[in-house]
Design a protein around this motif. Sequence first.
Motif, PDB file in Angstrom:
ATOM      1  N   UNK A 180      20.941  55.073  84.134  1.00 52.74           N
ATOM      2  CA  UNK A 180      22.086  54.847  85.000  1.00 52.74           C
ATOM      3  C   UNK A 180      22.404  56.096  85.818  1.00 52.74           C
ATOM      4  N   UNK A 181      23.203  55.916  86.849  1.00 53.89           N
ATOM      5  CA  UNK A 181      23.488  56.974  87.818  1.00 53.89           C
ATOM      6  C   UNK A 181      24.923  57.478  87.680  1.00 53.89           C
ATOM      7  N   UNK A 182      25.132  58.790  87.521  1.00 57.77           N
ATOM      8  CA  UNK A 182      26.495  59.324  87.518  1.00 57.77           C
ATOM      9  C   UNK A 182      27.070  59.374  88.928  1.00 57.77           C
ATOM     10  N   UNK A 183      28.370  59.591  89.024  1.00 57.31           N
ATOM     11  CA  UNK A 183      29.011  59.741  90.327  1.00 57.31           C
ATOM     12  C   UNK A 183      28.544  61.039  90.985  1.00 57.31           C
ATOM     13  N   UNK A 184      28.482  61.013  92.314  1.00 58.83           N
ATOM     14  CA  UNK A 184      28.048  62.195  93.044  1.00 58.83           C
ATOM     15  C   UNK A 184      28.719  62.211  94.410  1.00 58.83           C
ATOM     16  N   UNK A 185      29.494  63.272  94.686  1.00 57.64           N
ATOM     17  CA  UNK A 185      30.214  63.432  95.954  1.00 57.64           C
ATOM     18  C   UNK A 185      31.074  62.190  96.218  1.00 57.64           C
ATOM     19  N   UNK A 186      30.780  61.451  97.301  1.00 57.67           N
ATOM     20  CA  UNK A 186      31.596  60.282  97.618  1.00 57.67           C
ATOM     21  C   UNK A 186      30.965  58.978  97.137  1.00 57.67           C
ATOM     22  N   UNK A 187      30.046  59.097  96.204  1.00 53.15           N
ATOM     23  CA  UNK A 187      29.343  57.923  95.676  1.00 53.15           C
ATOM     24  C   UNK A 187      29.773  57.683  94.234  1.00 53.15           C
ATOM     25  N   UNK A 188      30.117  56.440  93.919  1.00 54.63           N
ATOM     26  CA  UNK A 188      30.518  56.141  92.540  1.00 54.63           C
ATOM     27  C   UNK A 188      29.307  56.162  91.607  1.00 54.63           C
TER      28      UNK A 188
END
Length: 395
Positions: A74-82
């Motif tokens: 899975x992908x963590x949040x990054x900058x303006x991306x959830x």
Amino acid sequence: MVIQPKIRGFICTNAHPEGCAEHVAEQIRYIKEQPKLNGPKKVLVIGASTGFGLASRISAAFGFGADTIGVFFERPAEKDRTASAGWYNTAAFEKAARAEGLVAESINGNAFSDEIKQETIALIKEKLGQVDLVIYSLASPRRTHPKTGESFTSVIKPIQAPYTNKTVNFMSGAVSEVTVAPATEDEVRQTIAVMGGEDWDFWIHDLLAAGVLAQGAKTVAYSYIGPQITYPIYREGTIGRSKDHLEQTAHELNRLLQDKIGGQAVVSVNKALVTQSSSAIPIVPLYISLLFKVMKEKGIHEGTIEQIYRLYADRLYKEETPLDEAGRIRIDDWEMREDVQQEVDALWNRITEENLAELGDLEGYRQDFLRLFGFGLPGVDYEAEVDPNVPLTRA
């Protein structure tokens, strides 16, 4: 940030942390309302962050008081991306399970790799000692073979001949005709490599060799058969060939586990539900919208959490697990009832874009799809600012 759903094709590209947490909480509440049962106490779920895998983890923890380890990518949040929905689901699950004194640990990485398998084995030894249930619920479009390095990509196609039938854009409601070209031999081979039983086989052999499977341990992989309507593109297509391979793997693993630890390996054939995977398959969303309409009217509709509780309670942990003639668990039995399929067939022949809202349950499909990403949950303020950065931590 204020988070609203961003839909692209058949996927949602963002997720809502509070909505995902509420979705997990709903499933936990359902399980806690069910009769308590004897079942697994130390569980590994491979593909644990969404859909049937998440429901399997929730059911084990809150239905049986099981300590769990989940593996996912899975992908963590990054900058303006959830972060991805599975990330938020896992954070909510871990918080709730740990609050009740349960072990809830996770590994985020490529479950097809030898490295993640060995990391998981080390964590089992550290936190659980052994596991008595292994759920295999991976759904991925790609896989890199851990021994050869070859990369494979799966396709959803018929075999030998093109397939034409009705489909729906489940967000717009547009009904159209779609033709899917047949797969090449290499596409069939690659799809089996991604979605067949080889990786499940690798996992069980590695776990067994490491001594982390308890005496009598069970392992279950999830599958689907579906109705005649979808056979050309599903059961008789590339995915079906993969599921055939998965079932053959189950028989081989069952013999191995019975011999070594008195255990069991089995495929569970589950009901058609709205998942990230099923939304990508042509024809299937239209079929599901009709199926939901019929099953809800008959009072036999189930979501993922209801399906998995019934799998545990009425199949897997009965004194003797009921199996079909091919040695599979069937919790698609209500979907495949003759009266249900007859009514779905009748609706399929009548369905048009103009009468879909009346004859089908497309709105229910949309709601279930959005809920996968944490949207449309009651009690969540979707106009409020929310922090997308939610950590996953080891206890």
